[in-house]
Design a protein around this motif. Sequence first.
Motif, short mmCIF file in Angstrom:
data_model
loop_
_atom_site.label_atom_id
_atom_site.label_comp_id
_atom_site.label_asym_id
_atom_site.label_seq_id
_atom_site.Cartn_x
_atom_site.Cartn_y
_atom_site.Cartn_z
N GLN A 23 0.83 -1.22 0.00
CA GLN A 23 0.00 0.00 0.00
C GLN A 23 0.86 1.26 0.00
OE1 GLN A 23 0.66 -1.96 2.49
NE2 GLN A 23 0.96 -0.77 4.37
N ALA A 24 2.12 1.15 0.37
CA ALA A 24 3.03 2.31 0.42
C ALA A 24 4.24 2.09 -0.48
CB ALA A 24 3.46 2.58 1.85
N LYS A 59 6.32 -3.86 -8.78
CA LYS A 59 6.24 -2.41 -9.02
C LYS A 59 7.31 -1.63 -8.26
CE LYS A 59 3.44 1.71 -9.01
NZ LYS A 59 2.17 2.39 -8.84
N ALA A 63 10.06 2.54 -2.46
CA ALA A 63 9.97 3.92 -2.97
C ALA A 63 10.58 4.92 -2.00
CB ALA A 63 8.53 4.27 -3.29
N ALA A 65 12.40 6.07 2.04
CA ALA A 65 12.00 6.16 3.45
C ALA A 65 10.56 6.65 3.49
CB ALA A 65 12.91 7.14 4.17
N ILE A 67 7.81 8.85 3.84
CA ILE A 67 7.67 10.31 3.91
C ILE A 67 6.63 10.71 4.95
CG2 ILE A 67 7.07 12.38 2.58
CD1 ILE A 67 8.06 10.80 0.05
N LYS A 68 5.57 9.88 5.04
CA LYS A 68 4.49 10.23 5.99
C LYS A 68 4.98 10.10 7.43
CE LYS A 68 1.16 8.92 2.48
NZ LYS A 68 0.45 7.80 1.86
N PHE A 84 17.41 6.75 11.30
CA PHE A 84 18.08 5.82 10.37
C PHE A 84 19.20 5.04 11.06
CE2 PHE A 84 16.91 8.73 6.62
CZ PHE A 84 15.71 8.06 6.41
N GLY A 108 15.65 6.01 0.00
CA GLY A 108 16.08 4.93 0.90
C GLY A 108 16.01 3.56 0.24
N GLU A 111 19.15 3.29 -1.60
CA GLU A 111 20.22 3.20 -0.60
C GLU A 111 20.25 1.81 0.05
OE1 GLU A 111 18.51 6.84 1.08
OE2 GLU A 111 20.54 7.64 1.16
N GLU A 131 15.33 12.74 -3.13
CA GLU A 131 15.04 13.46 -1.88
C GLU A 131 15.07 14.97 -2.06
OE1 GLU A 131 17.26 10.99 -2.22
OE2 GLU A 131 17.17 9.60 -0.54
N PRO A 138 19.75 12.58 0.41
CA PRO A 138 19.88 11.20 0.86
C PRO A 138 20.28 11.18 2.34
CG PRO A 138 20.99 11.49 -1.24
CD PRO A 138 20.58 12.86 -0.77
N GLY A 139 19.81 10.14 3.06
CA GLY A 139 20.12 10.08 4.50
C GLY A 139 20.49 8.69 4.97
N MET A 140 20.47 7.72 4.02
CA MET A 140 20.82 6.34 4.40
C MET A 140 22.04 5.87 3.61
SD MET A 140 17.03 4.61 4.58
CE MET A 140 17.64 3.06 3.94
N1 CAA Z 1 6.76 7.23 1.70
C1 CAA Z 1 5.46 7.06 2.07
N2 CAA Z 1 4.51 6.70 1.20
C2 CAA Z 1 4.86 6.50 -0.08
C3 CAA Z 1 6.19 6.66 -0.53
C4 CAA Z 1 7.17 7.04 0.43
N3 CAA Z 1 8.46 7.19 0.12
N4 CAA Z 1 6.23 6.40 -1.86
C5 CAA Z 1 4.97 6.10 -2.22
N5 CAA Z 1 4.14 6.15 -1.15
C6 CAA Z 1 2.70 5.88 -1.11
C7 CAA Z 1 1.92 7.02 -1.76
O1 CAA Z 1 1.75 8.07 -0.86
C8 CAA Z 1 0.64 6.30 -2.11
O2 CAA Z 1 -0.15 6.18 -0.96
P1 CAA Z 1 -1.73 6.61 -0.99
O3 CAA Z 1 -2.33 5.62 -1.95
O4 CAA Z 1 -2.16 6.43 0.43
O5 CAA Z 1 -1.78 8.00 -1.49
C9 CAA Z 1 1.10 4.90 -2.49
O6 CAA Z 1 2.40 4.75 -1.90
C10 CAA Z 1 1.26 4.71 -3.99
O7 CAA Z 1 2.11 5.72 -4.49
P2 CAA Z 1 1.71 6.67 -5.72
O8 CAA Z 1 0.22 6.83 -5.81
O9 CAA Z 1 2.52 7.91 -5.63
O10 CAA Z 1 2.20 5.74 -6.95
P3 CAA Z 1 2.66 6.22 -8.39
O11 CAA Z 1 2.78 4.98 -9.20
O12 CAA Z 1 1.76 7.31 -8.90
O13 CAA Z 1 4.13 6.88 -8.19
C11 CAA Z 1 6.37 6.95 -7.29
C12 CAA Z 1 5.19 6.07 -7.80
C13 CAA Z 1 6.94 7.77 -8.48
C14 CAA Z 1 7.43 6.02 -6.75
C15 CAA Z 1 5.85 7.94 -6.21
O14 CAA Z 1 5.13 7.19 -5.24
C16 CAA Z 1 6.93 8.70 -5.49
O15 CAA Z 1 7.47 9.64 -6.04
N6 CAA Z 1 7.27 8.28 -4.24
C17 CAA Z 1 8.21 8.98 -3.40
C18 CAA Z 1 9.63 8.75 -3.85
C19 CAA Z 1 10.59 9.52 -2.96
O16 CAA Z 1 10.56 10.74 -2.90
N7 CAA Z 1 11.46 8.80 -2.24
C20 CAA Z 1 12.42 9.39 -1.33
C21 CAA Z 1 11.87 9.42 0.06
S1 CAA Z 1 12.91 10.31 1.21
C22 CAA Z 1 14.14 9.23 1.56
O17 CAA Z 1 14.18 8.12 1.12
C23 CAA Z 1 15.22 9.76 2.48
C24 CAA Z 1 16.43 8.90 2.56
O18 CAA Z 1 17.46 9.18 2.03
C25 CAA Z 1 16.41 7.68 3.31
#
Ligand code: CAA
Length: 257
Positions: A23-24, A59, A63, A65, A67-68, A84, A108, A111, A131, A138-140
Amino acid sequence: MSYETILVETIGAVTRITLNRPQALNALNSAVLRELIAAFRAFDADATQRCAILTGSEKAFAAGADIKEMQGQSFADMYGGNFFYGYEAVTATRKPWIAAVSGFALGGGCELAMMADFIIAGDNAKFGQPEIKLAVTPGMGGSQRLTRAIGKAKAMEMCLTGRMMGAVEAEAAGLVARVVPAAELQAEALKSAEAVAAMAPLAAMAAKEMVNAAFETTLAQGINFERRLFHGLFGSADQKEGMAAFVEKRPGVWSGQ
Ligand code: CAA
């Protein structure tokens, strides 16, 4: 042990750990980290297990860390709590493990894949450090491992623009060991893991340790470290068995001693 965010199976001597938050898109939250640490520790401690695979869904490998989970955190929460912290326990795994990446490996997720000993990618894999689009970085380990894997130019471009890199480019750049058709990813990763699992375990552990040392040492120190581990393997029963088996033209049978 039962897990909520990952699935763990054993297939002969191979442990397969599957990220399971569909779901995420397998976003990595604190529960995933806790469970990954437990699963990798259990794998390392289980004498019947010789190689692990970490994978996700078709799929998304992951995706990023979650974010929520991070959204409302303050500097004091993140820095004070050393957010982390704990991924060191995953990279401390002494036995070899492979990341099998299909779909998104972002932030993440990229990473985490780079913490593996090597990555096998489906031809639909997409790697990225987006990020910056969230006004963070990046943080990991991404800025460090990606730069070591593919060099400054591409790593800097990816971290600054957040663009995704497809599987073919990732292989050409040295980020992944091999690209396979997405439909064959699990079978190919299992074949690779079984090949590693069939090796004498002390030699496999030593090979992993010495390749990793290349990132931490000067060339001379690294070569010396390699030689001492190589010498040390001559204290193992499996070295005697391996060389005898070669001379006698038969497969080796390992005791792990
Ligand atoms: N955190 C929390 N929830 C996430 C998520 C994440 N990183 N990536 C996707 N989701 C959730 C979405 O919020 C969505 O939830 P809802 O149905 O409740 O709205 C569900 O997963 C499906 O995602 P999408 O509807 O966005 O799917 P999509 O096919 O349209 O897009 C995607 C796919 C391009 C991967 C897009 O989800 C996206 O851009 N995700 C975030 C990617 C991102 O920014 N990652 C970096 C995070 S920060 C980090 O990782 C810090 C670090 O260095 C450790």
